[in-house]
Scaffold this active site. Structure first.
Site, PDB file in Angstrom:
ATOM      1  N   VAL A  34       1.715 -34.652   8.012  1.00 42.35           N
ATOM      2  CA  VAL A  34       1.384 -33.226   7.999  1.00 42.35           C
ATOM      3  C   VAL A  34      -0.012 -33.012   7.436  1.00 42.35           C
ATOM      4  O   VAL A  34      -0.821 -32.264   7.997  1.00 42.35           O
ATOM      5  CB  VAL A  34       2.430 -32.429   7.202  1.00 42.35           C
ATOM      6  CG1 VAL A  34       2.030 -30.960   7.110  1.00 42.35           C
ATOM      7  CG2 VAL A  34       3.799 -32.560   7.846  1.00 42.35           C
ATOM      8  N   TYR A  35      -0.300 -33.656   6.317  1.00 44.48           N
ATOM      9  CA  TYR A  35      -1.636 -33.521   5.717  1.00 44.48           C
ATOM     10  C   TYR A  35      -2.712 -33.947   6.708  1.00 44.48           C
ATOM     11  O   TYR A  35      -3.710 -33.241   6.896  1.00 44.48           O
ATOM     12  CB  TYR A  35      -1.713 -34.372   4.451  1.00 44.48           C
ATOM     13  CG  TYR A  35      -3.082 -34.379   3.813  1.00 44.48           C
ATOM     14  CD1 TYR A  35      -3.525 -33.286   3.067  1.00 44.48           C
ATOM     15  CD2 TYR A  35      -3.927 -35.463   3.964  1.00 44.48           C
ATOM     16  CE1 TYR A  35      -4.786 -33.280   2.496  1.00 44.48           C
ATOM     17  CE2 TYR A  35      -5.192 -35.467   3.391  1.00 44.48           C
ATOM     18  CZ  TYR A  35      -5.612 -34.384   2.651  1.00 44.48           C
ATOM     19  OH  TYR A  35      -6.866 -34.388   2.096  1.00 44.48           O
ATOM     20  N   SER A  36      -2.501 -35.100   7.346  1.00 47.85           N
ATOM     21  CA  SER A  36      -3.473 -35.591   8.329  1.00 47.85           C
ATOM     22  C   SER A  36      -3.620 -34.601   9.479  1.00 47.85           C
ATOM     23  O   SER A  36      -4.726 -34.324   9.944  1.00 47.85           O
ATOM     24  CB  SER A  36      -3.046 -36.961   8.857  1.00 47.85           C
ATOM     25  OG  SER A  36      -3.941 -37.424   9.845  1.00 47.85           O
ATOM     26  N   THR A  53      -3.189 -31.375   9.410  1.00 50.77           N
ATOM     27  CA  THR A  53      -3.954 -30.195   8.985  1.00 50.77           C
ATOM     28  C   THR A  53      -5.445 -30.495   8.960  1.00 50.77           C
ATOM     29  O   THR A  53      -6.270 -29.631   9.266  1.00 50.77           O
ATOM     30  CB  THR A  53      -3.505 -29.700   7.598  1.00 50.77           C
ATOM     31  OG1 THR A  53      -3.759 -30.704   6.598  1.00 50.77           O
ATOM     32  CG2 THR A  53      -2.021 -29.337   7.589  1.00 50.77           C
TER      33      THR A  53
END
Length: 293
Positions: free
Chosen positions: A157-159, A161
């Site tokens: 998810v972080y990647s 975003t």
């Protein structure tokens, strides 16, 4: 064309620690006013006192704002408008990550990452950019990460975003060509900040060789230098910068292959690159790992 940092008003999100705090320290020597935004008001106040001691004529506004909540972002912007604060440079620095298999992640945490990493930068940029274009001067500095150019198991998810922020920044830069608004993206690699502890990536971060890591101060310095030169993309750190340049030449399949050992280690507790069992010569099958995987 340079961003209007000198004698301008600079708003920095995530200013209470790490890269954001260092950006504030270094920009304080040039800006007329800093707007420091973060959740932890006591840290912002301590930073304000430190900066005032070094720069007595600097105007500093401390704005507590939890970027997870868009209504607080709206309140922040409304407060600036009421107090006639005109933002010349926006630094979207705040970021939130979590290291976990996607199906084991709570939706609450996923939603928080989306709000902080995607919604908040979009909302702040949307509300502030129009006035910059009208004045024909302004700057947007987006602090992303190397994950915007890679596949990162455990940080899906972080990647994602940061991939979004990459596409947004590059497209926005093209839209704003000739308007007087400078747009730069900074994609740091390993930086010694609290992010690893908060995201749960401390063990992975500890395995990064020392020659690849940089301090928040160096990251901030190189970010500002690249912004001053209106560079589209900045990779802070000499070793990391060359690694990313070489990585950009790799085909997509090689990027997938590079991420596979980390993905298997995260799910099964072992890596394809780990040595075989010294007695049997075979990799140990861990509980929960499917046969033939």
């Amino acid at each position: 064309m340079r961003p209007p940092i000198d004698s301008g008003t600079v708003l920095i999100t995530g200013a209470s620690s790490g890269i954001g705090r260092e950006l504030a320290r270094q920009l304080a020597r040039r800006a007329r006013t800093l707007v420091l935004v973060a959740r932890r008001e006591e840290r912002l106040e301590a930073l304000r006192d430190e900066l005032h001691a070094r720069n007595p004529t600097l105007g500093i506004l401390v704005e507590r704002c939890d970027l997870v909540h868009p209504d607080e972002v709206d309140s922040l912007l409304d407060s600036l408008y009421r107090h006639l604060v005109r933002v010349d440079v926006l630094v979207n620095n705040a970021g939130l990550g979590d290291y976990s298999l996607y199906e084991q992640e709570s939706w609450s945490r996923i939603h928080q990452m989306l709000q902080v990493n995607v919604t908040a930068p979009l909302l702040l940029t949307h509300r502030l950019l129009r006035l910059m274009v009208e004045r024909k001067r302004g700057g947007i500095l987006n602090i992303s990460c190397g994950g915007a150019r890679a596949f990162v198991p455990g940080l899906a998810v972080y990647s994602a975003t940061k991939h979004f922020l990459d596409g947004f920044t590059e497209s926005l830069r093209l839209e704003l060509r000739g308007t007087g608004v400078v747009v730069t993206q900074v994609a740091p690699g390993p930086v010694d900040t609290e992010f690893s502890e908060v995201a749960g990536t401390g063990e992975r971060a500890g395995r990064v060789p020392a020659w690849m890591r940089i301090s928040p101060a160096q990251c901030a310095r190189e970010a500002i230098e690249g912004f001053d030169r209106a560079q589209p993309l900045v990779y802070p750190g000499f070793a990391y910068r060359w690694m990313m340049r070489l990585s950009s030449l790799m085909p997509r399949g090689m990027h997938r292959a590079a991420g596979l050992p980390g993905a298997r280690k995260l799910r099964y507790g072992t890596s394809l690159l780990e040595p075989a069992h010294p007695d049997t010569g075979r990799r140990v099958l861990l509980a929960g790992e499917p046969e033939g995987a």
